[in-house]
Design a protein around this motif. Sequence first.
Motif, PDB file in Angstrom:
ATOM      1  N   CYS A 151     -22.108  -9.976 -21.278  1.00 39.19           N
ATOM      2  CA  CYS A 151     -22.485 -11.367 -21.554  1.00 39.19           C
ATOM      3  C   CYS A 151     -22.671 -11.586 -23.060  1.00 39.19           C
ATOM      4  O   CYS A 151     -23.342 -10.804 -23.743  1.00 39.19           O
ATOM      5  CB  CYS A 151     -23.771 -11.724 -20.816  1.00 39.19           C
ATOM      6  N   MET A 152     -22.073 -12.657 -23.574  1.00 41.12           N
ATOM      7  CA  MET A 152     -22.225 -13.001 -24.986  1.00 41.12           C
ATOM      8  C   MET A 152     -23.138 -14.213 -25.196  1.00 41.12           C
ATOM      9  O   MET A 152     -23.224 -14.763 -26.287  1.00 41.12           O
ATOM     10  CB  MET A 152     -20.857 -13.266 -25.620  1.00 41.12           C
ATOM     11  N   PHE A 153     -23.811 -14.659 -24.143  1.00 41.56           N
ATOM     12  CA  PHE A 153     -24.824 -15.722 -24.211  1.00 41.56           C
ATOM     13  C   PHE A 153     -24.257 -17.042 -24.729  1.00 41.56           C
ATOM     14  O   PHE A 153     -24.913 -17.755 -25.489  1.00 41.56           O
ATOM     15  CB  PHE A 153     -26.013 -15.287 -25.090  1.00 41.56           C
ATOM     16  N   CYS A 154     -23.054 -17.378 -24.294  1.00 36.12           N
ATOM     17  CA  CYS A 154     -22.399 -18.585 -24.808  1.00 36.12           C
ATOM     18  C   CYS A 154     -22.711 -19.836 -24.008  1.00 36.12           C
ATOM     19  O   CYS A 154     -22.476 -20.953 -24.472  1.00 36.12           O
ATOM     20  CB  CYS A 154     -20.887 -18.382 -24.866  1.00 36.12           C
ATOM     21  N   ALA A 155     -23.174 -19.679 -22.768  1.00 34.01           N
ATOM     22  CA  ALA A 155     -23.522 -20.800 -21.881  1.00 34.01           C
ATOM     23  C   ALA A 155     -22.315 -21.537 -21.333  1.00 34.01           C
ATOM     24  O   ALA A 155     -22.455 -22.629 -20.794  1.00 34.01           O
ATOM     25  CB  ALA A 155     -24.464 -21.776 -22.570  1.00 34.01           C
ATOM     26  N   ASN A 156     -21.129 -20.960 -21.452  1.00 32.73           N
ATOM     27  CA  ASN A 156     -19.959 -21.596 -20.837  1.00 32.73           C
ATOM     28  C   ASN A 156     -20.133 -21.723 -19.329  1.00 32.73           C
ATOM     29  O   ASN A 156     -19.702 -22.708 -18.720  1.00 32.73           O
ATOM     30  CB  ASN A 156     -18.693 -20.788 -21.144  1.00 32.73           C
ATOM     31  N   CYS A 157     -20.774 -20.739 -18.714  1.00 37.83           N
ATOM     32  CA  CYS A 157     -20.971 -20.793 -17.264  1.00 37.83           C
ATOM     33  C   CYS A 157     -21.892 -21.942 -16.878  1.00 37.83           C
ATOM     34  O   CYS A 157     -21.672 -22.624 -15.864  1.00 37.83           O
ATOM     35  CB  CYS A 157     -21.519 -19.465 -16.751  1.00 37.83           C
ATOM     36  N   VAL A 163     -16.597 -18.379 -12.353  1.00 43.48           N
ATOM     37  CA  VAL A 163     -16.116 -17.052 -12.744  1.00 43.48           C
ATOM     38  C   VAL A 163     -15.109 -17.153 -13.890  1.00 43.48           C
ATOM     39  O   VAL A 163     -15.169 -16.404 -14.878  1.00 43.48           O
ATOM     40  CB  VAL A 163     -15.495 -16.321 -11.535  1.00 43.48           C
ATOM     41  N   SER A 164     -14.186 -18.097 -13.760  1.00 46.30           N
ATOM     42  CA  SER A 164     -13.132 -18.212 -14.773  1.00 46.30           C
ATOM     43  C   SER A 164     -13.629 -18.813 -16.080  1.00 46.30           C
ATOM     44  O   SER A 164     -12.951 -18.710 -17.110  1.00 46.30           O
ATOM     45  CB  SER A 164     -11.975 -19.063 -14.231  1.00 46.30           C
ATOM     46  N   ALA A 165     -14.822 -19.428 -16.077  1.00 43.20           N
ATOM     47  CA  ALA A 165     -15.347 -20.035 -17.301  1.00 43.20           C
ATOM     48  C   ALA A 165     -15.839 -18.993 -18.293  1.00 43.20           C
ATOM     49  O   ALA A 165     -15.996 -19.295 -19.483  1.00 43.20           O
ATOM     50  CB  ALA A 165     -16.495 -20.988 -16.962  1.00 43.20           C
ATOM     51  N   CYS A 166     -16.089 -17.783 -17.844  1.00 43.66           N
ATOM     52  CA  CYS A 166     -16.650 -16.760 -18.727  1.00 43.66           C
ATOM     53  C   CYS A 166     -15.571 -16.143 -19.611  1.00 43.66           C
ATOM     54  O   CYS A 166     -14.595 -15.572 -19.110  1.00 43.66           O
ATOM     55  CB  CYS A 166     -17.335 -15.668 -17.905  1.00 43.66           C
ATOM     56  N   PRO A 167     -15.714 -16.216 -20.931  1.00 38.44           N
ATOM     57  CA  PRO A 167     -14.681 -15.669 -21.829  1.00 38.44           C
ATOM     58  C   PRO A 167     -14.644 -14.153 -21.879  1.00 38.44           C
ATOM     59  O   PRO A 167     -13.674 -13.571 -22.372  1.00 38.44           O
ATOM     60  CB  PRO A 167     -15.063 -16.257 -23.189  1.00 38.44           C
ATOM     61  N   THR A 168     -15.689 -13.480 -21.387  1.00 36.23           N
ATOM     62  CA  THR A 168     -15.726 -12.019 -21.437  1.00 36.23           C
ATOM     63  C   THR A 168     -15.655 -11.376 -20.058  1.00 36.23           C
ATOM     64  O   THR A 168     -15.884 -10.186 -19.922  1.00 36.23           O
ATOM     65  CB  THR A 168     -17.012 -11.547 -22.142  1.00 36.23           C
ATOM     66  N   ALA A 169     -15.352 -12.176 -19.042  1.00 33.47           N
ATOM     67  CA  ALA A 169     -15.246 -11.677 -17.668  1.00 33.47           C
ATOM     68  C   ALA A 169     -16.520 -10.973 -17.212  1.00 33.47           C
ATOM     69  O   ALA A 169     -16.491  -9.931 -16.558  1.00 33.47           O
ATOM     70  CB  ALA A 169     -14.035 -10.748 -17.525  1.00 33.47           C
ATOM     71  N   ALA A 170     -17.654 -11.570 -17.562  1.00 32.87           N
ATOM     72  CA  ALA A 170     -18.943 -10.969 -17.197  1.00 32.87           C
ATOM     73  C   ALA A 170     -19.456 -11.462 -15.849  1.00 32.87           C
ATOM     74  O   ALA A 170     -20.461 -10.946 -15.357  1.00 32.87           O
ATOM     75  CB  ALA A 170     -19.972 -11.278 -18.280  1.00 32.87           C
ATOM     76  N   ILE A 171     -18.808 -12.441 -15.253  1.00 32.44           N
ATOM     77  CA  ILE A 171     -19.293 -13.034 -14.004  1.00 32.44           C
ATOM     78  C   ILE A 171     -18.392 -12.622 -12.852  1.00 32.44           C
ATOM     79  O   ILE A 171     -17.160 -12.658 -12.963  1.00 32.44           O
ATOM     80  CB  ILE A 171     -19.360 -14.577 -14.122  1.00 32.44           C
ATOM     81  N   ARG A 172     -19.007 -12.232 -11.746  1.00 36.37           N
ATOM     82  CA  ARG A 172     -18.276 -11.840 -10.551  1.00 36.37           C
ATOM     83  C   ARG A 172     -18.879 -12.542  -9.337  1.00 36.37           C
ATOM     84  O   ARG A 172     -20.085 -12.782  -9.282  1.00 36.37           O
ATOM     85  CB  ARG A 172     -18.358 -10.322 -10.338  1.00 36.37           C
ATOM     86  N   PRO A 198     -22.924 -17.425  -0.562  1.00 40.00           N
ATOM     87  CA  PRO A 198     -22.062 -17.134  -1.715  1.00 40.00           C
ATOM     88  C   PRO A 198     -22.798 -17.403  -3.025  1.00 40.00           C
ATOM     89  O   PRO A 198     -23.498 -18.407  -3.165  1.00 40.00           O
ATOM     90  CB  PRO A 198     -20.884 -18.094  -1.533  1.00 40.00           C
ATOM     91  N   SER A 199     -22.636 -16.516  -3.979  1.00 40.51           N
ATOM     92  CA  SER A 199     -23.267 -16.686  -5.288  1.00 40.51           C
ATOM     93  C   SER A 199     -22.456 -15.907  -6.322  1.00 40.51           C
ATOM     94  O   SER A 199     -21.292 -15.539  -6.067  1.00 40.51           O
ATOM     95  CB  SER A 199     -24.725 -16.212  -5.254  1.00 40.51           C
ATOM     96  N   VAL A 200     -23.051 -15.648  -7.463  1.00 38.78           N
ATOM     97  CA  VAL A 200     -22.391 -14.890  -8.523  1.00 38.78           C
ATOM     98  C   VAL A 200     -23.373 -13.873  -9.087  1.00 38.78           C
ATOM     99  O   VAL A 200     -24.595 -13.982  -8.904  1.00 38.78           O
ATOM    100  CB  VAL A 200     -21.884 -15.805  -9.658  1.00 38.78           C
ATOM    101  N   GLN A 201     -22.834 -12.897  -9.793  1.00 37.93           N
ATOM    102  CA  GLN A 201     -23.655 -11.926 -10.508  1.00 37.93           C
ATOM    103  C   GLN A 201     -23.119 -11.773 -11.924  1.00 37.93           C
ATOM    104  O   GLN A 201     -21.945 -12.066 -12.189  1.00 37.93           O
ATOM    105  CB  GLN A 201     -23.653 -10.577  -9.798  1.00 37.93           C
ATOM    106  N   ILE A 202     -23.985 -11.335 -12.836  1.00 35.48           N
ATOM    107  CA  ILE A 202     -23.616 -11.226 -14.250  1.00 35.48           C
ATOM    108  C   ILE A 202     -23.703  -9.772 -14.697  1.00 35.48           C
ATOM    109  O   ILE A 202     -24.715  -9.096 -14.453  1.00 35.48           O
ATOM    110  CB  ILE A 202     -24.539 -12.090 -15.129  1.00 35.48           C
ATOM    111  N   ASP A 203     -22.643  -9.300 -15.345  1.00 38.09           N
ATOM    112  CA  ASP A 203     -22.672  -8.012 -16.021  1.00 38.09           C
ATOM    113  C   ASP A 203     -23.297  -8.257 -17.393  1.00 38.09           C
ATOM    114  O   ASP A 203     -22.632  -8.737 -18.316  1.00 38.09           O
ATOM    115  CB  ASP A 203     -21.256  -7.457 -16.157  1.00 38.09           C
ATOM    116  N   GLU A 204     -24.577  -7.952 -17.543  1.00 40.31           N
ATOM    117  CA  GLU A 204     -25.305  -8.308 -18.751  1.00 40.31           C
ATOM    118  C   GLU A 204     -24.774  -7.597 -19.997  1.00 40.31           C
ATOM    119  O   GLU A 204     -24.940  -8.091 -21.115  1.00 40.31           O
ATOM    120  CB  GLU A 204     -26.800  -8.032 -18.564  1.00 40.31           C
ATOM    121  N   ASP A 205     -24.146  -6.457 -19.820  1.00 41.55           N
ATOM    122  CA  ASP A 205     -23.577  -5.757 -20.973  1.00 41.55           C
ATOM    123  C   ASP A 205     -22.386  -6.501 -21.557  1.00 41.55           C
ATOM    124  O   ASP A 205     -22.038  -6.307 -22.732  1.00 41.55           O
ATOM    125  CB  ASP A 205     -23.152  -4.341 -20.577  1.00 41.55           C
TER     126      ASP A 205
END
Length: 361
Positions: free
Chosen positions: A238-244, A212-221, A229-236
């Motif tokens: 997401c900047m497609f950087c692959a940091n996650c 979650v903290s790896a995302c620079p745009t806070a798109a992961i929750r 347990p898993s994660v979800q992505i706010d696609e709006d």
Amino acid sequence: MAAPTAPRKTDLGPPHYEQFLPPVIKKNYGKWKYHEIVKPGVLVHVSESGDKIYSVRAGSPRLISVDTIRMFADLADKYCGGYLRFTSRNNVEFLLDQQKNIDPLIKDLKAKGYPVGGTGSSISNIIHTQGWVHCHSAATDVSGVVKSLMDELYEYFVDMKLPHKLKIAAACCLNMCGAVHCSDIAILGVHRRPPKIQHENVSNICEIPTTVSACPTAAIRPTTVNGKPSVQIDEDRCMFCANCFTVCPAMPIADPLNDGISIWVGGKVSNARTEPKFTKLAVPFIPNNPPRWPEVTSTVKNIVKVYASDGRRYERLSEWIDRIGWPKFFSMTGLEFTKYHIDDFKHAGETFKRSTHIKFQ
């Protein structure tokens, strides 16, 4: 009384650089007056004492074999006392104190397939990341793109016939390890789709707080899927950087159908004449087409040719664009202007136009 402890020897850290300096450089350290270009790929550096050293620059790949390194070392032993260095742009430079050895060295390098050039008003070797051969987040194979492109731009490496120096950078994703934000021309691999989450694997191989903290745009929750347990992505967002994906292998982002290359122009680090500049988008997307990437190489070569024919002496590519204007740049290069070229970042005017550049009237 116990004997004093002998100094502890370790192998931590690199050896001191002074032991690798050529004697003439060590003798004149900090006392060099100027350098001049003797001919393409060859510089003479002159010290206050009058001592001279010559550097001969040859282009080489970023990935080289042990045999290639040994070949370079043999040439260095033969012509310059074993002294050479690799530049940040993957050139190999031989450091000679005997001018008579320059031409024989160049002859041997050319016979082995290594061109000499990349100085003055020419294209230096392309600084780039690794691409598919190494990088986990690569959207393209930068090593292959660079090889294909430099084959096409060979004439601009060995001759100094451009208006000014031209720096090209390439990065396999927008984390831009290749300095694509400030080069005359930049080739940038781009993902166009968010990561595909393998929910069944997330809790087994990923630390969710770190992901979650790896995302620079806070798109992961964090979330729960099928009771795990898993994660979800706010696609709006997401900047497609692959940091996650860097920290969570259960979120692969590579997509052969949607990954490709964008081309950017007009950046520079130098503070000479005009202020430093960020690159700006020229081509939003070109699909990957290995092994020779003909669409990318033809597009970049066309930009170089138009700049070479219309640029003024000592005019960097960004300064040429500033003089003719962006509409004419797109017209002269034949590139299509699209909605993706419109800069809608609300703070662009505040953050991208700041400089310490000083002009003296």
